[in-house]
Design an enzyme around this catalytic site. Structure first.
Site, short mmCIF file in Angstrom:
data_model
loop_
_atom_site.label_atom_id
_atom_site.label_comp_id
_atom_site.label_asym_id
_atom_site.label_seq_id
_atom_site.Cartn_x
_atom_site.Cartn_y
_atom_site.Cartn_z
N ASP A 33 99.88 -31.37 -22.96
CA ASP A 33 99.48 -32.70 -23.45
C ASP A 33 100.35 -33.81 -22.90
O ASP A 33 100.16 -34.97 -23.26
CB ASP A 33 99.53 -32.74 -24.98
CG ASP A 33 100.97 -32.68 -25.50
OD1 ASP A 33 101.71 -31.76 -25.09
OD2 ASP A 33 101.36 -33.56 -26.29
N PHE B 26 100.51 -22.11 -21.84
CA PHE B 26 100.30 -23.21 -22.78
C PHE B 26 101.62 -23.88 -23.12
O PHE B 26 102.61 -23.20 -23.45
CB PHE B 26 99.72 -22.69 -24.10
CG PHE B 26 98.29 -22.24 -24.05
CD1 PHE B 26 97.25 -23.15 -24.18
CD2 PHE B 26 98.00 -20.89 -23.91
CE1 PHE B 26 95.93 -22.71 -24.16
CE2 PHE B 26 96.68 -20.45 -23.89
CZ PHE B 26 95.64 -21.37 -24.01
N ASP B 27 101.63 -25.20 -23.09
CA ASP B 27 102.68 -25.95 -23.79
C ASP B 27 102.48 -25.69 -25.28
O ASP B 27 101.40 -25.27 -25.73
CB ASP B 27 102.53 -27.44 -23.45
CG ASP B 27 103.39 -28.32 -24.32
OD1 ASP B 27 104.62 -28.11 -24.33
OD2 ASP B 27 102.84 -29.19 -25.01
N LEU B 28 103.52 -25.97 -26.07
CA LEU B 28 103.44 -25.70 -27.51
C LEU B 28 103.18 -26.97 -28.32
O LEU B 28 102.12 -27.16 -28.90
CB LEU B 28 104.73 -25.01 -27.97
CG LEU B 28 104.80 -24.60 -29.45
CD1 LEU B 28 103.68 -23.65 -29.82
CD2 LEU B 28 106.17 -23.98 -29.74
N ASP B 29 104.17 -27.87 -28.35
CA ASP B 29 104.05 -29.08 -29.18
C ASP B 29 102.99 -30.03 -28.63
O ASP B 29 103.03 -30.42 -27.46
CB ASP B 29 105.39 -29.82 -29.22
CG ASP B 29 106.44 -29.03 -29.99
OD1 ASP B 29 106.19 -28.74 -31.17
OD2 ASP B 29 107.49 -28.71 -29.42
#
Length: 212
Positions: A163, A8-11
């Protein structure tokens, strides 16, 4: 496909940090004397702050920009950071299903851990790859490959969720399936140009993609 590993990306993917990023960028730019261009700042979300600083101020100025930005980041973080609704229930479900999870972010280590701790999701991830690692950063595939190496997991049956176009490029470069989520920085049309394997408009849709 049944996914066994999810990066997963975070921001903009797990945590709603866009208001914090925009405000820290605005305040840092005002202190330095940069004209405010929110669209330009948004286009750089997802790459490390040092690179952002060099784009804005010129080569060799990245560390200076990052230091100013981080001053405001630490002042405003706890007030402005929050987890997206339904992320925590999804993470609990994936853990129950024995899905191995990691975070791959362009934040430096201390900032990433601050956000993970504040939102209460740190313990769901077996590995956390940040911009403090000695490798190239997104959109390079190296952070995703490093995460898989540390997890001891192969690229097949693994999914990269993010995202931004940088996330999709990173995952595809590492030969992972990719999922673009549309509740973060980029629009669906912007993500579509990079041809992710999947799209998720809601967190429920993302969970269905991972578990199907």
């Amino acid at each position: 496909m049944s996914f066994q590993t999810v990066l997963f990306d975070l921001d903009g993917t797990l945590i709603d940090s866009l208001p914090l990023i925009i405000e820290c960028s605005r305040l840092a730019g005002a202190e330095i004397g940069l004209p405010w261009d929110e669209e330009h700042i948004r286009s750089m979300i997802g790459i490390p702050l040092i690179e952002t600083g060099e784009i804005l101020l010129g080569k060799g100025q990245g560390e200076f920009y990052r230091s100013i930005y981080l001053k405001y980041f630490h002042q405003l973080h706890d007030e402005k950071i929050k987890i997206f609704p339904d992320i925590l229930p999804m993470l609990k479900t994936l853990k129950q299903q024995q899905i191995t999870m990691a975070v791959v972010t362009s934040k430096i280590h201390d900032s990433a851990m601050m956000s993970l701790s504040e939102t209460g999701i740190e313990d769901y991830f077996s590995v956390i790859i940040t911009a403090s690692e000695p490798c190239s950063h997104k959109p390079s595939p190296e952070p995703a490959l490093l995460a898989l190496e540390r997890l001891g997991k192969p690229a097949d049956h693994a999914l990269f969720v993010g995202d931004s176009p940088y996330d999709i490029q990173c995952g595809k470069g590492a030969a992972l399936a990719t999922c673009g989520v549309t509740w973060g920085m980029a629009t669906k049309d912007q993500l579509m140009a990079y041809q992710p394997t999947y799209f998720a408009d809601t967190i429920d849709q993302l969970q269905e993609i991972i578990l199907k």
